[in-house]
Scaffold this active site. Structure first.
Site, PDB file in Angstrom:
ATOM      1  N   HIS A 136       0.813  -1.216   0.000  1.00  0.00           N
ATOM      2  CA  HIS A 136       0.000   0.000   0.000  1.00  0.00           C
ATOM      3  C   HIS A 136       0.847   1.266   0.000  1.00  0.00           C
ATOM      4  O   HIS A 136       0.343   2.346  -0.312  1.00  0.00           O
ATOM      5  CB  HIS A 136      -0.989   0.005   1.181  1.00  0.00           C
ATOM      6  CG  HIS A 136      -0.366   0.219   2.514  1.00  0.00           C
ATOM      7  ND1 HIS A 136      -0.095  -0.814   3.385  1.00  0.00           N
ATOM      8  CD2 HIS A 136       0.029   1.346   3.161  1.00  0.00           C
ATOM      9  CE1 HIS A 136       0.430  -0.327   4.494  1.00  0.00           C
ATOM     10  NE2 HIS A 136       0.517   0.987   4.383  1.00  0.00           N
ATOM     11  N   ASP A 166       0.025  -7.559   1.026  1.00  0.00           N
ATOM     12  CA  ASP A 166       0.468  -6.201   1.352  1.00  0.00           C
ATOM     13  C   ASP A 166       1.985  -6.134   1.469  1.00  0.00           C
ATOM     14  O   ASP A 166       2.535  -5.520   2.381  1.00  0.00           O
ATOM     15  CB  ASP A 166      -0.177  -5.688   2.640  1.00  0.00           C
ATOM     16  CG  ASP A 166      -0.064  -4.173   2.778  1.00  0.00           C
ATOM     17  OD1 ASP A 166       0.146  -3.506   1.751  1.00  0.00           O
ATOM     18  OD2 ASP A 166      -0.151  -3.664   3.908  1.00  0.00           O
ATOM     19  N   GLY A 239       3.339   6.295   8.327  1.00  0.00           N
ATOM     20  CA  GLY A 239       4.722   6.476   7.885  1.00  0.00           C
ATOM     21  C   GLY A 239       5.614   5.350   8.343  1.00  0.00           C
ATOM     22  O   GLY A 239       6.684   5.134   7.783  1.00  0.00           O
ATOM     23  N   ASN A 240       5.184   4.614   9.394  1.00  0.00           N
ATOM     24  CA  ASN A 240       5.923   3.435   9.847  1.00  0.00           C
ATOM     25  C   ASN A 240       5.686   2.236   8.937  1.00  0.00           C
ATOM     26  O   ASN A 240       6.404   1.236   9.037  1.00  0.00           O
ATOM     27  CB  ASN A 240       5.503   3.038  11.271  1.00  0.00           C
ATOM     28  CG  ASN A 240       6.316   3.740  12.333  1.00  0.00           C
ATOM     29  OD1 ASN A 240       5.823   4.640  12.990  1.00  0.00           O
ATOM     30  ND2 ASN A 240       7.562   3.333  12.506  1.00  0.00           N
ATOM     31  N   SER A 241       4.670   2.307   8.086  1.00  0.00           N
ATOM     32  CA  SER A 241       4.355   1.174   7.219  1.00  0.00           C
ATOM     33  C   SER A 241       5.578   0.763   6.405  1.00  0.00           C
ATOM     34  O   SER A 241       6.212   1.592   5.761  1.00  0.00           O
ATOM     35  CB  SER A 241       3.205   1.532   6.276  1.00  0.00           C
ATOM     36  OG  SER A 241       2.011   1.712   6.983  1.00  0.00           O
ATOM     37  N   GLY A 298      -4.027 -28.787  -4.576  1.00  0.00           N
ATOM     38  CA  GLY A 298      -5.288 -29.151  -5.204  1.00  0.00           C
ATOM     39  C   GLY A 298      -6.421 -29.331  -4.229  1.00  0.00           C
ATOM     40  O   GLY A 298      -7.256 -30.232  -4.403  1.00  0.00           O
TER      41      GLY A 298
END
Length: 495
Positions: A136, A166, A239-241, A298
């Protein structure tokens, strides 16, 4: 207790007055005997109140400056240089109510594209410049730049990205090797372990916060389709992401990805993607894969509900229920059947379907895995090969053109491999959207990769060629049925 204190005062007076007496006390203390003055003195210094006291023997005041000055600083100096800032920018389309009207455009002008940017963090995991961050952070970016801790700035290349996990892997290059953080074993984490979170919250600059592991295997937090997260109370903010979650050995144990907050700031509930998943994803990127391949057996799975657990004679709802099995796939050949329950994988308990998906994704294609299975009330062990999802016949990709709501969509017929790439169930069939051109009618009408087109204007869609032909119809009215995320969507519109 009062008597012991009086005795201690008297003993200290004797010690001060007679060196010979001090020597005698020392000799007596060296002999194996009942607890005496030296033990009482030690206990008092350690803060122990005696047999009837309330303080724990494991708690004491620090002895010496070294213990008072314990710090995370050496650990931060070791790891912080490998945490980078990630800046992603894109040009957003701006619409105007006067667009297309020459009269109003003359006065108000045409709508100009507007630049948008996002800020996040990343972690260097390879000296050659391989960086792991969140999907993101770089989603829909036209350009992604990376700033290292020493002030250098690089334009990066996206090697691999996966919205369902992500995660994204970037690549930067320089003449010298980059500092890295070694990837640790997230399965070794326990609730209560100390951790550090390093990132760039709110763009203020690199910041380190400390906390503990609050919980493991968190799921259904709405961050991504991945349902297996580490929860920590180390302060994580916007901002830590993409930043690093570090253990006390200086190893990367997670990629910080989200917070639970009603105000936008940290309230002590943060989530990180486990490092074992990060390692598998980074290895796929370094191997040059165009998408993150998960091992294929499967079989498809569902949650074990309390009602299902009771009907199967289980003590509690745990494991993953087998909902369907491809008889020709690895699981079918090994004897797995619909209705069985997966209890463990490689001797690790499987608590839920999310846990099974996570465990499977971290294993390597070409190996074998041992499954503990509950089948018809009996436990059994199956060894199932982990294979690459079959591609089937070469899928014919078609980009739709003409005047229709589908114009600008690239479609193809589903195969297990293509379904896995799009994050769909591998047993699904049909024609699916695999890509959307930006600013196309298909994008404007809200079509998404992974949408399965079932019917258009009364025609059943079973091949990509059929959809391409129907999309060329000379009509202004469109009626179609789309399957998205297991739900059937029907739409009628004039275009």
């Amino acid at each position: 207790m009062q008597l012991k204190r009086l005795f201690l005062v008297a003993a200290l007076a004797v010690f001060a007055a007679a060196p010979a007496t001090r020597q005698a006390f020392a000799e007596d203390a060296a002999k194996p005997a009942d607890p005496g003055l030296s033990d009482v003195l030690t206990d008092l210094l350690h803060g122990v109140e005696g047999e009837n006291g309330t303080s724990s023997p494991d708690k004491r005041v620090p002895f010496g400056r070294e213990q008072v000055q314990l710090s995370f600083a050496p650990l931060v100096k070791q790891t912080a240089p490998a945490v980078v800032n990630v800046y992603a920018s894109q040009t957003a389309k701006v619409t105007s109510p006067f667009e297309g009207d020459p009269f109003f455009e003359e006065f108000f002008g045409r709508a100009q594209p507007r630049a948008q940017s996002s800020l996040g963090s990343g972690v260097l995991v390879d000296p050659s410049g391989v960086i792991v961050t969140n999907f993101h952070v770089i989603k829909d970016a036209d350009e992604v730049k990376v700033a290292t801790a020493d002030g250098r700035e690089f334009t990066s290349k996206v090697m691999l990205k996966d919205e369902t996990l992500d995660l994204a892997v970037l690549k930067i290059s320089a003449d010298k090797p980059f500092p890295v953080i070694a990837i640790g074993d997230s399965d070794a984490l326990e609730v209560g372990d100390l951790v550090l979170a390093i990132g760039n919250p709110f763009g203020v600059g690199q910041t380190t916060t400390s906390g503990i592991v609050s919980a493991l295997a968190r799921s259904h937090i709405g961050v991504s389709d991945s349902g297996y997260f580490i929860q920590t109370d180390a302060a994580i903010n916007p901002g830590n992401s993409g930043g690093a979650l570090i253990n006390m050995g200086g190893q990367l144990v997670g990629i910080n990805t989200a917070i639970y907050s009603r105000s936008g700031g940290s309230i002590g509930i943060g989530f990180a993607i486990p490092s074992n998943m990060v390692r598998a994803f980074a290895d796929a990127a370094k191997a040059g894969l165009d998408f993150f391949e998960r091992p294929y057996i499967g079989a498809e799975f569902e949650m074990v509900t309390p009602q299902i657990a009771e009907s199967l004679g289980m003590e509690k709802p745990t494991g993953a229920l087998v909902s369907s099995v491809d008889a020709t796939g690895p699981a079918g050949k090994a004897g797995l059947k619909a209705g069985d329950v997966i209890l463990s994988l490689n001797n690790t308990p499987v608590e839920s379907i999310e846990a099974l998906d996570y465990r499977m994704a971290t294993l390597s294609i070409g190996t074998k895995a041992t499954f503990a299975v509950l089948s018809k009330g009996q436990q059994a062990t199956l060894e199932i090969p982990l294979e690459r999802a079959p591609e089937g016949a070469k899928p014919s990709e078609v980009t739709l053109r003409g005047r229709s709501p589908f114009s600008g969509a690239k479609v193809a017929e589903l195969s297990p491999r293509l379904a896995q790439r799009l994050g769909l169930r591998t047993d699904l069939k049909g024609v699916t959207v695999i890509d959307i051109s930006r600013d196309s009618p298909a994008a404007d009408f809200g079509f998404q990769p992974g949408d399965i087109v079932r019917e258009v204007n009364g025609t059943t869609i079973d091949t990509a060629a059929t959809l391409a032909q129907v999309a060329q119809q000379d009509t202004r009215w469109w009626r179609f049925t789309v399957e998205r995320g297991g739900q059937i969507l029907r739409q009628v519109l004039r275009y």
